[in-house]
Enzyme design. Structure first.
Site, PDB file in Angstrom:
ATOM      1  N   MET A 346      38.717  39.799  49.637  1.00 29.18           N
ATOM      2  CA  MET A 346      38.958  38.534  48.933  1.00 29.18           C
ATOM      3  C   MET A 346      39.925  37.581  49.636  1.00 29.18           C
ATOM      4  O   MET A 346      39.900  36.385  49.378  1.00 29.18           O
ATOM      5  CB  MET A 346      39.449  38.809  47.510  1.00 29.18           C
ATOM      6  N   GLN A 384      32.741  44.990  43.603  1.00 31.46           N
ATOM      7  CA  GLN A 384      32.289  45.718  42.423  1.00 31.46           C
ATOM      8  C   GLN A 384      31.249  46.785  42.794  1.00 31.46           C
ATOM      9  O   GLN A 384      30.584  46.693  43.823  1.00 31.46           O
ATOM     10  CB  GLN A 384      31.701  44.744  41.408  1.00 31.46           C
TER      11      GLN A 384
HETATM   12  N1  LIG Z   1      43.501  35.474  39.741  1.00 29.34           N
HETATM   13  C1  LIG Z   1      42.414  36.113  40.165  1.00 29.34           C
HETATM   14  N2  LIG Z   1      41.312  36.148  39.384  1.00 29.34           N
HETATM   15  C2  LIG Z   1      40.213  36.808  39.810  1.00 29.34           C
HETATM   16  C3  LIG Z   1      40.185  37.439  41.057  1.00 29.34           C
HETATM   17  C4  LIG Z   1      41.357  37.399  41.867  1.00 29.34           C
HETATM   18  O1  LIG Z   1      41.417  37.951  42.982  1.00 29.34           O
HETATM   19  N3  LIG Z   1      42.432  36.713  41.392  1.00 29.34           N
HETATM   20  N4  LIG Z   1      39.058  38.107  41.471  1.00 29.34           N
HETATM   21  C5  LIG Z   1      37.775  37.735  40.913  1.00 29.34           C
HETATM   22  C6  LIG Z   1      36.816  38.818  41.194  1.00 29.34           C
HETATM   23  S1  LIG Z   1      36.591  39.242  42.835  1.00 29.34           S
HETATM   24  C7  LIG Z   1      36.140  39.472  40.248  1.00 29.34           C
HETATM   25  S2  LIG Z   1      34.925  40.598  40.706  1.00 29.34           S
HETATM   26  C8  LIG Z   1      36.348  39.150  38.827  1.00 29.34           C
HETATM   27  C9  LIG Z   1      36.204  40.338  37.890  1.00 29.34           C
HETATM   28  O2  LIG Z   1      36.328  39.845  36.602  1.00 29.34           O
HETATM   29  P1  LIG Z   1      35.607  40.477  35.329  1.00 29.34           P
HETATM   30  O3  LIG Z   1      34.272  40.955  35.631  1.00 29.34           O
HETATM   31  O4  LIG Z   1      35.698  39.428  34.275  1.00 29.34           O
HETATM   32  O5  LIG Z   1      36.635  41.664  34.981  1.00 29.34           O
HETATM   33  P2  LIG Z   1      36.359  43.120  34.450  1.00 29.34           P
HETATM   34  O6  LIG Z   1      37.603  43.601  33.822  1.00 29.34           O
HETATM   35  O7  LIG Z   1      35.804  43.937  35.528  1.00 29.34           O
HETATM   36  O8  LIG Z   1      35.264  42.886  33.348  1.00 29.34           O
HETATM   37  C10 LIG Z   1      34.300  43.848  33.046  1.00 29.34           C
HETATM   38  C11 LIG Z   1      34.100  43.840  31.551  1.00 29.34           C
HETATM   39  O9  LIG Z   1      33.018  44.712  31.216  1.00 29.34           O
HETATM   40  C12 LIG Z   1      33.433  45.607  30.191  1.00 29.34           C
HETATM   41  N5  LIG Z   1      32.645  46.850  30.329  1.00 29.34           N
HETATM   42  C13 LIG Z   1      32.996  48.006  30.905  1.00 29.34           C
HETATM   43  N6  LIG Z   1      31.973  48.858  30.909  1.00 29.34           N
HETATM   44  C14 LIG Z   1      30.933  48.235  30.330  1.00 29.34           C
HETATM   45  C15 LIG Z   1      29.583  48.598  30.082  1.00 29.34           C
HETATM   46  O10 LIG Z   1      29.130  49.694  30.388  1.00 29.34           O
HETATM   47  N7  LIG Z   1      28.791  47.663  29.522  1.00 29.34           N
HETATM   48  C16 LIG Z   1      29.261  46.439  29.173  1.00 29.34           C
HETATM   49  N8  LIG Z   1      28.409  45.558  28.649  1.00 29.34           N
HETATM   50  N9  LIG Z   1      30.541  46.086  29.359  1.00 29.34           N
HETATM   51  C17 LIG Z   1      31.360  46.954  29.958  1.00 29.34           C
HETATM   52  C18 LIG Z   1      34.909  45.767  30.410  1.00 29.34           C
HETATM   53  O11 LIG Z   1      35.538  46.203  29.220  1.00 29.34           O
HETATM   54  C19 LIG Z   1      35.332  44.360  30.832  1.00 29.34           C
HETATM   55  O12 LIG Z   1      35.627  43.543  29.738  1.00 29.34           O
HETATM   56  O13 LIG Z   1      37.657  38.591  38.662  1.00 29.34           O
HETATM   57  C20 LIG Z   1      37.832  37.409  39.413  1.00 29.34           C
HETATM   58  N10 LIG Z   1      39.114  36.818  39.012  1.00 29.34           N
HETATM   59  N1  LIG Z   2      42.428  49.037  42.250  1.00 29.01           N
HETATM   60  C1  LIG Z   2      41.459  48.135  42.244  1.00 29.01           C
HETATM   61  N2  LIG Z   2      40.509  48.163  43.196  1.00 29.01           N
HETATM   62  C2  LIG Z   2      39.548  47.214  43.198  1.00 29.01           C
HETATM   63  C3  LIG Z   2      39.472  46.234  42.181  1.00 29.01           C
HETATM   64  C4  LIG Z   2      40.467  46.259  41.164  1.00 29.01           C
HETATM   65  O1  LIG Z   2      40.460  45.452  40.229  1.00 29.01           O
HETATM   66  N3  LIG Z   2      41.445  47.211  41.240  1.00 29.01           N
HETATM   67  N4  LIG Z   2      38.505  45.285  42.208  1.00 29.01           N
HETATM   68  C5  LIG Z   2      37.399  45.392  43.153  1.00 29.01           C
HETATM   69  C6  LIG Z   2      36.904  44.051  43.457  1.00 29.01           C
HETATM   70  S1  LIG Z   2      35.782  43.348  42.397  1.00 29.01           S
HETATM   71  C7  LIG Z   2      37.242  43.385  44.589  1.00 29.01           C
HETATM   72  S2  LIG Z   2      36.574  41.858  44.887  1.00 29.01           S
HETATM   73  C8  LIG Z   2      38.078  44.004  45.617  1.00 29.01           C
HETATM   74  C9  LIG Z   2      39.146  43.068  46.178  1.00 29.01           C
HETATM   75  O2  LIG Z   2      39.813  43.717  47.193  1.00 29.01           O
HETATM   76  P1  LIG Z   2      40.914  42.969  48.077  1.00 29.01           P
HETATM   77  O3  LIG Z   2      40.407  41.661  48.505  1.00 29.01           O
HETATM   78  O4  LIG Z   2      41.372  43.896  49.112  1.00 29.01           O
HETATM   79  O5  LIG Z   2      42.092  42.774  46.999  1.00 29.01           O
HETATM   80  P2  LIG Z   2      43.083  41.578  46.624  1.00 29.01           P
HETATM   81  O6  LIG Z   2      44.332  42.271  46.232  1.00 29.01           O
HETATM   82  O7  LIG Z   2      42.473  40.684  45.629  1.00 29.01           O
HETATM   83  O8  LIG Z   2      43.322  40.691  47.928  1.00 29.01           O
HETATM   84  C10 LIG Z   2      43.471  41.219  49.206  1.00 29.01           C
HETATM   85  C11 LIG Z   2      44.553  40.581  50.011  1.00 29.01           C
HETATM   86  O9  LIG Z   2      44.285  39.219  50.313  1.00 29.01           O
HETATM   87  C12 LIG Z   2      45.533  38.732  50.773  1.00 29.01           C
HETATM   88  N5  LIG Z   2      45.532  37.283  51.006  1.00 29.01           N
HETATM   89  C13 LIG Z   2      46.005  36.294  50.221  1.00 29.01           C
HETATM   90  N6  LIG Z   2      45.858  35.106  50.847  1.00 29.01           N
HETATM   91  C14 LIG Z   2      45.304  35.339  52.054  1.00 29.01           C
HETATM   92  C15 LIG Z   2      44.932  34.517  53.165  1.00 29.01           C
HETATM   93  O10 LIG Z   2      45.073  33.310  53.165  1.00 29.01           O
HETATM   94  N7  LIG Z   2      44.384  35.150  54.242  1.00 29.01           N
HETATM   95  C16 LIG Z   2      44.217  36.499  54.287  1.00 29.01           C
HETATM   96  N8  LIG Z   2      43.682  37.018  55.378  1.00 29.01           N
HETATM   97  N9  LIG Z   2      44.578  37.285  53.263  1.00 29.01           N
HETATM   98  C17 LIG Z   2      45.098  36.723  52.152  1.00 29.01           C
HETATM   99  C18 LIG Z   2      46.478  39.210  49.701  1.00 29.01           C
HETATM  100  O11 LIG Z   2      47.816  39.226  50.181  1.00 29.01           O
HETATM  101  C19 LIG Z   2      45.929  40.592  49.380  1.00 29.01           C
HETATM  102  O12 LIG Z   2      46.701  41.616  49.958  1.00 29.01           O
HETATM  103  O13 LIG Z   2      38.714  45.154  45.090  1.00 29.01           O
HETATM  104  C20 LIG Z   2      37.840  46.055  44.442  1.00 29.01           C
HETATM  105  N10 LIG Z   2      38.630  47.225  44.185  1.00 29.01           N
HETATM  106 MO   LIG Z   3      35.328  41.129  42.940  1.00 27.43          MO
END
Ligand SMILES: Nc1nc2c(c(=O)[nH]1)N[C@H]1C(S)=C(S)[C@@H](COP(=O)(O)OP(=O)(O)OC[C@H]3O[C@@H](n4cnc5c(=O)[nH]c(N)nc54)[C@H](O)[C@@H]3O)O[C@H]1N2
Ligand SMILES: Nc1nc2c(c(=O)[nH]1)N[C@H]1C(S)=C(S)[C@@H](COP(=O)(O)OP(=O)(O)OC[C@H]3O[C@@H](n4cnc5c(=O)[nH]c(N)nc54)[C@H](O)[C@@H]3O)O[C@H]1N2
Ligand SMILES: [Mo]
Ligand code: SF4
Length: 761
Positions: A346, A384
């Site tokens: 990300m 994801q």
């Molecule tokens: N500030 C900030 N915001 C971000 C991000 C970030 O880096 N910074 N990252 C973004 C990214 S990469 C992502 S992927 C999104 C993720 O954001 P979301 O997808 O909104 O977060 P989750 O908590 O994974 O939501 C999954 C939901 O599905 C529900 N759930 C779990 N199991 C099931 C199931 O079997 N069926 C159904 N129907 N529901 C279920 C969970 O309770 C939860 O409410 O967030 C984004 N938002």
């Molecule tokens: N434990 C845990 N694991 C997860 C998830 C979770 O919710 N929890 N979510 C899953 C999902 S959907 C996703 S998308 C991934 C995300 O996985 P990552 O992308 O590895 O996670 P983040 O912590 O969102 O961001 C990664 C890094 O981006 C750095 N960053 C910020 N700004 C910049 C920039 O300008 N340049 C660069 N190069 N780096 C920058 C931040 O300092 C941070 O360390 O993780 C997956 N795995």
């Molecule tokens: Mo994500």
């Protein structure tokens, strides 16, 4: 400051000591899984599945006794070789937790409470709302907002119902917030989405270029594999580019802690070094690459060289605020290593220049020929568990159709109409709204009915205040299919449907390496929960969709259709029968026949079944009409909102190892919650001194959108001038601070950078 005066050998010695400590620490990562496997409640059977959480996609075995899940262990036959991280090994308490949505709930009037309703009434109500809306306002007044956590069968089916059944492309999902820029990068550079390599490359690489990924917390089992590689072969080099000193950077030989948003300048400068020191691979790029100038026109290598002149290391070191030597070292090591693997996530994707940043990673591989060889690959880490298999491959985004087809392409629409048995012209030629636009349209009453499934947008969209308002629109009818009652999105829902969760139903997840693995049903869910495939079929029939289109009894039926739809495409996985998936622990596509073993490396003759056996070169980028990938000259620009006098700090957001996104699942596990109970703000010790802030003290983080009070965590993780917040805490909803600026190509929001200021609370 001791650091500066130390001589090099002593510094190297200390660093290597710190590194071995870090390497040793991560090697213990997966022990807890074994502890659970040895549960005294000895299971009477083990059911094969996939971890519910990250895109690493670890295989699991779920231990069941008397119809109840009692244990979990890593699947020894899947890529994770029996290992799980702590979160994954603590999934059973989530499955068995008491707080679940166990029956449909309805909000009879806005502002009122959610109360139980029967399935029959709920489906009728939902169907009539959708039917009325379509009759009155047209098919573009309804929408699906899905998730990279839905099963492949669920995403494929929803996509078919909306695009084929209702005739609207209002289908998007949270991969837009996540992987859209990676999709944009792969499709522009190679003409095809998804990485060409696989996790096996980790065991062959001799250099890792990790940029914008905190692999150790976000993909722990893969990180362990990287660390292992270095432990086994100490000559392996690791370069980490991240403005934060993350756990990942602890095993790095070079940690480039640059100014946020300067990745493009850094990578162009590395290319400059590579070319000026003759470390590029002309034999490779001459044969396999087209150069494209900033206007998108064909150009020459000489043009590229001239373009890179503005990114001389001495100048870029100033832009990035890093020692110039790091740029030279990074460029040299990248090019000179026997096999270089890039990993990113990300920090690269969630940027207004996300697609371009992806292109520049691919540039470095194409320029040096560090691609399509074991260990040499540009590998985007997926967030994801099913963003790849479920959403990208099935085309469940507003501009896509299944298997890489595009809505805007009349030939592709005609193909899908034929495959789905639809009259010609049924699929709308109008590209639907991307996520941010979809919720804006909801606020303007242009979209009136939406199904939100397995995602929690009222917590995770950027610029949340704006979208809370949109979701409060009295004209909007919001259905949420949600497993846990504390998801913030339920506060905005008019109807809530109760889904079977994880291994309470069967279905396929496709993880970051093109591997499709089946989770078999292990246990019955609580109360009246239903598999979402069945919910969607019932809903579609009642909403007037031709029953022939949704003639599925279960997920397996949907899989078999989708499998045949993939046949003959570049995604061909028609050889992956349900039977095979039950036996094998995941298979990598392409897999065009039932006896095909799967494909660990695409675009390579003799490995990828889609490269003809007699192709004149070993590598063939068949995604492009002339078989050549692109090196793009993408000018580096700043973030949408850079710090200024009023808001002098960079603010970023990140994950923590213990929580999954909005913590609706991980928050149910006491061990995980204890480790990270609440949100905080990371502040560099120099900034803390400047603002006179002590560790643990409450501070106000303020942006142009909102202000939130958080306890300070003072450390040297963030570089000076940068502060960082995790986003799991529903009590804080830090996404109110971030802006909803998006990349013009991918429409992915810039969650990683905005401007902020700080004061004591
Ligand atoms: N500030 C900030 N915001 C971000 C991000 C970030 O880096 N910074 N990252 C973004 C990214 S990469 C992502 S992927 C999104 C993720 O954001 P979301 O997808 O909104 O977060 P989750 O908590 O994974 O939501 C999954 C939901 O599905 C529900 N759930 C779990 N199991 C099931 C199931 O079997 N069926 C159904 N129907 N529901 C279920 C969970 O309770 C939860 O409410 O967030 C984004 N938002
Ligand atoms: N434990 C845990 N694991 C997860 C998830 C979770 O919710 N929890 N979510 C899953 C999902 S959907 C996703 S998308 C991934 C995300 O996985 P990552 O992308 O590895 O996670 P983040 O912590 O969102 O961001 C990664 C890094 O981006 C750095 N960053 C910020 N700004 C910049 C920039 O300008 N340049 C660069 N190069 N780096 C920058 C931040 O300092 C941070 O360390 O993780 C997956 N795995
Ligand atoms: Mo994500
Ligand atoms: S690394 Fe990801 S997929 Fe593997 S066990 Fe941990 S959370 Fe699950």
């Amino acid at each position: 400051m001791l650091y500066k005066v130390m001589d090099r050998s002593r510094r190297d010695f200390l660093r290597s000591m710190a590194m071995s400590a870090a390497l040793a620490a991560v090697s213990d990562l997966s022990l807890p899984a074994m502890a659970h496997a040895a549960d005294p409640d000895k299971p009477d059977k083990w059911v094969k599945g996939v971890c519910r959480y990250c895109g690493t996609g670890c295989g699991v075995l779920i231990g069941v006794k008397n119809g109840r899940a009692v244990a979990i262990q890593g699947d020894p036959n899947n890529h994770n070789a029996g290992l799980l991280c702590l979160k994954g090994s603590l999934l059973i308490p989530v499955l068995n937790c008491k707080e679940r949505v166990t029956q449909p709930l309805v909000r009879r009037q806005k502002g009122g409470p959610l109360t139980p309703i029967s399935w029959d009434e709920a489906l009728d109500l939902m169907a009539s709302k959708f039917k009325d809306s379509i009759a009155k306002y047209g098919p573009d007044s309804v929408a699906w907002y899905g998730s990279g956590q839905c099963l492949t069968e669920e995403s494929y089916l929803a996509n078919k119902i909306f695009k084929g059944g209702f005739g609207t492309n209002n289908v998007d999902g949270n991969p837009r917030l996540c992987m859209a820029s990676a999709v944009g990068g792969y499709t522009t550079t190679f003409g095809k989405d998804e990485p060409m390599g696989s996790y096996e490359d980790i065991d062959k690489a001799t250099c890792f270029f990790i940029i914008g990924s905190n692999t150790s917390e976000a993909h722990p089992v893969l990180f362990r594999r990287v660390a292992r590689r270095k432990q086994v072969e100490p000559g392996v080099k690791i370069i980490v580019a991240d403005p934060r000193r993350t756990n990942t950077s602890r095993i790095a030989d070079i940690h480039i802690a640059f100014r946020p948003g300067t990745d493009l300048a850094l990578m162009h400068s590395m290319a400059w070094v590579i070319i000026h020191e003759e470390l590029d691979n002309p034999r490779f790029w001459n044969r396999h690459v087209n150069f494209i100038n900033p206007e998108g026109q064909p150009a020459t290598f000489e043009d590229y060289k001239a373009f890179l002149e503005q990114y001389r290391p001495e100048k870029v070191a100033e832009i990035c605020q890093i020692p110039v030597q790091q740029i030279y070292d990074a460029g040299r090591i990248f090019a000179e290593s026997a096999a270089t693997m890039s990993l990113w996530c990300m920090g690269i994707n969630q940027r207004v220049q996300g697609v371009f940043a992806n292109n520049l990673i691919h540039n470095l591989h194409l320029l040096t020929g560090q691609i399509c060889r074991p260990g040499a690959t540009s590998f985007s880490l997926t967030g994801q568990p099913n963003a790849c298999g479920g959403v990208r491959d099935t085309g469940s985004l507003a501009h896509l159709l299944p298997a890489g087809r595009q809505v805007a392409n009349p030939k592709h629409r005609a193909e899908m109409e034929q495959l789905w048995g639809l009259p010609q012209g049924r699929i709308s030629p109008k590209v639907g709204p991307h996520t941010v636009a979809l919720f804006e349209a909801l606020g303007r009453s242009e979209i009136r009915c939406v199904i939100i499934c397995e995602t929690n947008p009222a917590h995770t969209l950027p610029n949340l205040n704006k979208f809370h308002k949109a979701m409060s629109n009295p004209d909007a009818f919001i259905v949420s299919i949600e497993a846990f009652p504390d998801a913030v999105t339920l506060q905005f829902a008019d109807l809530v449907l109760a889904p079977a969760f994880w291994c309470e139903r069967d279905g396929v997840y496709g993880c970051g390496e093109r591997r499709y693995s089946l989770t078999e049903k292990a246990v019955d869910g609580p109360g009246q929960v239903r598999p979402t495939v069945n919910t969607l079929v019932e809903f579609a029939k009642r909403a007037g969709v031709d029953p022939k289109l949704v003639n599925f009894k279960n997920a397996e039926d949907v899989w078999n259709e989708w499998r045949m739809v993939s046949k003959g495409t570049t995604y061909d996985f028609s050889g992956m029968t349900r039977e095979r998936l039950r036996k094998e622990s995941g298979i990598l596509w392409p897999c065009p026949s039932e006896d095909h073993p799967g494909t660990p490396m695409r675009f390579v003759r003799g490995v990828d079944p889609l490269v003809p056996a007699n192709h004149p070169t070993r590598v063939f980028f068949y995604g492009k009409p002339d078989g050549r990938a692109c090196i793009f000259m993408r000018p580096a620009k700043g973030a949408a909102e850079e710090p200024d006098q009023d808001y002098p700090l960079y603010l970023t957001s990140m994950r923590v190892i213990d929580h999954w996104h909005t913590a609706t699942m991980t928050g149910k596990v006491p061990e995980l919650l204890k480790a990270n109970p609440a949100a905080f703000v990371e502040i560099n010790s120099a900034d803390a001194a400047k603002y006179n802030i002590k560790h643990g003290e409450m501070v106000i983080v303020e942006t142009r959108r909102d202000a939130i009070a958080l306890p300070a965590r003072v450390s040297d993780i963030c570089r000076p001038g940068l502060i960082a917040v995790p986003f799991f805490d529903a009590k804080k909803l830090v996404n109110k601070l971030f802006l909803d600026a998006t990349d013009p190509g991918s429409r992915e929001p810039e969650y990683k950078i905005c401007a902020a200021r700080l004061r004591k609370a």
